[in-house]
Design a protein around this motif. Structure first.
Motif, PDB file in Angstrom:
ATOM      1  N   TYR A  92       0.817  -1.220   0.000  1.00 45.51           N
ATOM      2  CA  TYR A  92       0.000   0.000   0.000  1.00 45.51           C
ATOM      3  C   TYR A  92       0.848   1.266   0.000  1.00 45.51           C
ATOM      4  N   ALA A  93       2.028   1.229   0.622  1.00 46.07           N
ATOM      5  CA  ALA A  93       2.930   2.378   0.549  1.00 46.07           C
ATOM      6  C   ALA A  93       3.340   2.624  -0.901  1.00 46.07           C
ATOM      7  N   TYR A  94       3.595   1.538  -1.615  1.00 48.74           N
ATOM      8  CA  TYR A  94       3.965   1.654  -3.031  1.00 48.74           C
ATOM      9  C   TYR A  94       2.793   2.229  -3.838  1.00 48.74           C
ATOM     10  N   SER A 143      13.942  -0.615   5.030  1.00 49.73           N
ATOM     11  CA  SER A 143      15.294  -0.765   5.562  1.00 49.73           C
ATOM     12  C   SER A 143      15.529   0.059   6.819  1.00 49.73           C
ATOM     13  N   SER A 144      14.473   0.647   7.387  1.00 49.88           N
ATOM     14  CA  SER A 144      14.618   1.475   8.588  1.00 49.88           C
ATOM     15  C   SER A 144      14.877   0.607   9.816  1.00 49.88           C
ATOM     16  N   TRP A 173      17.442   8.067  15.674  1.00 51.00           N
ATOM     17  CA  TRP A 173      18.035   6.724  15.621  1.00 51.00           C
ATOM     18  C   TRP A 173      17.093   5.705  14.973  1.00 51.00           C
ATOM     19  N   ALA A 174      15.793   5.876  15.163  1.00 47.06           N
ATOM     20  CA  ALA A 174      14.846   4.867  14.687  1.00 47.06           C
ATOM     21  C   ALA A 174      14.758   4.821  13.164  1.00 47.06           C
ATOM     22  N   PHE A 175      14.979   5.959  12.495  1.00 49.21           N
ATOM     23  CA  PHE A 175      14.847   6.005  11.039  1.00 49.21           C
ATOM     24  C   PHE A 175      16.190   5.771  10.330  1.00 49.21           C
ATOM     25  N   LEU A 196       4.535   6.342  11.168  1.00 52.57           N
ATOM     26  CA  LEU A 196       4.794   7.464  10.264  1.00 52.57           C
ATOM     27  C   LEU A 196       5.935   7.186   9.297  1.00 52.57           C
ATOM     28  N   PHE A 197       6.562   6.034   9.400  1.00 52.47           N
ATOM     29  CA  PHE A 197       7.692   5.752   8.529  1.00 52.47           C
ATOM     30  C   PHE A 197       7.318   5.694   7.046  1.00 52.47           C
TER      31      PHE A 197
END
Length: 568
Positions: free
Chosen positions: A111-113, A134-135, A290-292, A347-348
């Motif tokens: 769905y992001a795509y 890859s996050s 750091w998370a992203f 939110l990524f």
């Protein structure tokens, strides 16, 4: 390898990834996330949620959530229902618990795509998906089977279908949009709707489409959402509202519906509900840093330019749906008094779209060269940290990982595509692959051996008889999930002699110090087996250091406890 390099080099002209290259890299990032699915489950939250799903299956009661030996009212049902279905079909094990979360991670990628293609273009969609998958916190969350992975999928799917409802076939997309909205609400609560709706509201305001606020289709959407969440409301009503005598949060007369609609959301935001926190307005800023990773610096560059670009065609106003949704949700998170790092991963997909669009449309070659240099430094730092932990921890049988470390490093450093964007992407995916294999295939399998509850359950499962286990003065939710026998909790501290019949005995699981604190004049215990224990979700240097690790460990034990018998 030469074919793979040729495909990457083909992107020089258009600064985009060819389709075949994209699918190769996509397969790689899906694989690196899948490495966590085959591990055991991390305490405390993961094993607690797994034990709740297990109880649904074992009790065949799919309405009542039960955790830590009591009625459980902290999160909605959807993640537990999905996990329980998997446990029912595959069997009660860690893989079955994590599998649905991973499946919905794949759904979130799809769905992001699709959404990025609609709002931006196909080239941006390819890049955005690779950045998202890859996050660092996505890799960690796929290992944990976090509810936020489900939530990210439901939110991005809902946004996509609502966006499509603007154009045509609106009833079909309204129904699917409402279904995904309802799934999001039944995963995390009503605040999920803010993330979904905020971008559309801001877009309508920005484009002065005031008539959209009165469009009947959106009220049909809300009505359908209320219909679709009825299973959640019914479950809460029957478990709590019909039973005011139940003790929840230390009180009686607790309404499950009130908690769902108010306390679990607004109560946490205003910090006046039964579950309180101490919020820091900067918490999610430094969490994102750091998370992203490894795309943090890319995102910061993109963010600085998001609202500063020159005027673009009207269609580009749709981007306010993404930026507005991300900004509003981030602001709510930051103002909330109850904050946890994994909240940010919903939110990524938004962050990845914003970053990918900037990279392909705005980023200057000079800026990309600076970022490439920074990503090189970041990759070298990762290698240094991994080597340092390896030397500190003293893992067994690490030859395979050393070979892999050298191989990934050589490919990353010695293959230098002329396209700077591809060079950056290569380092990012190399970073993600290295950290995923290190965490999921080396570090976690080793440290999980210090989850005493899980290890005790596996030992008990191998015994000829399975006595009921009493948890005394501890919360070993991993034993609750992994043990094939019956378990129960005791809240009495110290353990009272009256809990054991005169001619009976109990199998207790507790720390060795708690066992020694039992009333020695009336009870006696025999230790069957001891297990080293450490809360591995909170690692520290002293635990990682093989020389000081033993001082950080507690000892838990399985022990037979019975009354002393006195002879006249």
């Amino acid at each position: 390898m030469y074919i793979f390099e040729d495909y990457l080099i083909l992107s020089l002209a258009k600064n985009t990834l060819p389709k075949t290259t994209f699918f190769v890299l996509l397969g790689l990032v899906v694989f690196l996330n899948a490495t966590g699915v085959f591990n055991d489950i991390l305490e405390p939250d993961g094993t607690l949620y797994a034990s709740i799903a297990r109880h649904l299956v074992k009790s065949n009661n799919w309405m009542d959530l039960w955790g830590k030996g009591a009625d459980w009212l902290d999160k909605p049902h959807m993640p537990f229902w999905l996990a329980a279905i998997s446990l029912k079909l595959i069997g009660i094990n860690a893989f079955a618990y994590k599998l649905p979360s991973f499946i919905f991670f794949i759904v979130s990628l799809i769905y992001a795509y699709k959404l990025t293609v609609c709002i931006y273009n196909e080239a941006t969609a390819r890049l955005a998906v690779l950045i998202y998958a890859s996050s660092l916190h996505i890799i960690i969350s796929n290992f944990d089977g976090k509810a936020e992975i489900y939530l990210a999928a439901f939110i991005i799917a809902a946004i996509y279908h609502i966006y499509k409802a603007i154009e045509k076939k609106w009833l079909y997309h309204i129904v699917l949009g409402a279904l995904f909205c309802a799934c999001a609400v039944m995963t995390k609560g009503l605040f999920s709707l803010i993330t979904i709706a905020a971008g559309f509201v801001i877009y309508w305001i920005k484009t002065k489409q005031w008539n959209e606020f009165f469009n009947p289709k959106w009220y049909v959407l809300l009505l359908l959402v209320m219909v679709f969440i009825l299973p959640e409301l019914y479950s809460l009503y029957t478990q709590f509202d019909l039973h005011p005598e139940k003790i929840v949060f230390g009180k009686t007369n607790v309404s499950g519906l009130k908690f769902f609609f108010w306390d679990s959301q607004f109560g946490r935001f205003f910090n006046n509900g039964p579950i309180k926190g101490s919020g820091d307005p900067l918490f999610f800023i430094h969490t994102t840093l750091w998370a992203f990773l490894p795309s943090t610096i890319l995102f910061l560059y993109a963010l600085s330019r998001l609202f500063l670009t020159k005027k673009t065609p009207a269609r580009n106003d749709y981007r306010w749906m993404i930026g507005g949704s991300a900004f509003t949700t981030f602001l709510i998170f930051s103002l909330s008094k109850f904050q946890l790092p994994h909240y940010i991963i919903i939110l990524f997909p938004h962050f990845s779209m914003i970053t990918a669009a900037w990279l392909l449309e705005t980023a200057a070659e000079k800026t990309l060269k600076k970022i490439n240099a920074f990503q090189t430094i970041l990759f070298v730092l990762l290698i240094a940290v991994i080597v340092w932990i390896m030397l500190l921890y003293r893992f067994e049988n690490i030859t395979w990982f050393v070979i892999l470390l050298v191989l990934i490093s050589m490919i990353t450093f010695f293959y230098k595509p002329e396209n700077m964007l591809v060079a950056i992407l290569k380092k990012n995916i190399g970073f993600a692959l290295l950290i995923a294999v290190f965490l999921n295939c080396l570090l976690y399998p080793s440290i999980l051996q210090y989850q005493s509850g899980m290890m005790a359950a596996k030992w008990l499962n191998g015994q000829p008889t399975r006595m009921p286990v009493v948890f005394h003065n501890c919360e070993p939710s991993s034993l609750d999930f992994y043990y094939h026998g019956n378990v129960r909790y005791t809240t009495d501290k110290p353990f009272e002699p009256r809990q054991i019949a005169s001619n009976d005995s109990s199998l207790l699981f507790a720390s060795l110090s708690s066992l020694k604190a039992l009333p020695q004049d009336t009870l006696e215990f025999t230790v069957l087996k001891t297990f080293p224990h450490f809360r591995v979700s909170k690692l520290n240097i002293r635990f990682l250091n093989h020389q000081t690790r033993s001082a950080e460990l507690d000892t838990f034990a399985l022990a037979i406890v019975k009354r002393k018998t006195y002879r006249n």
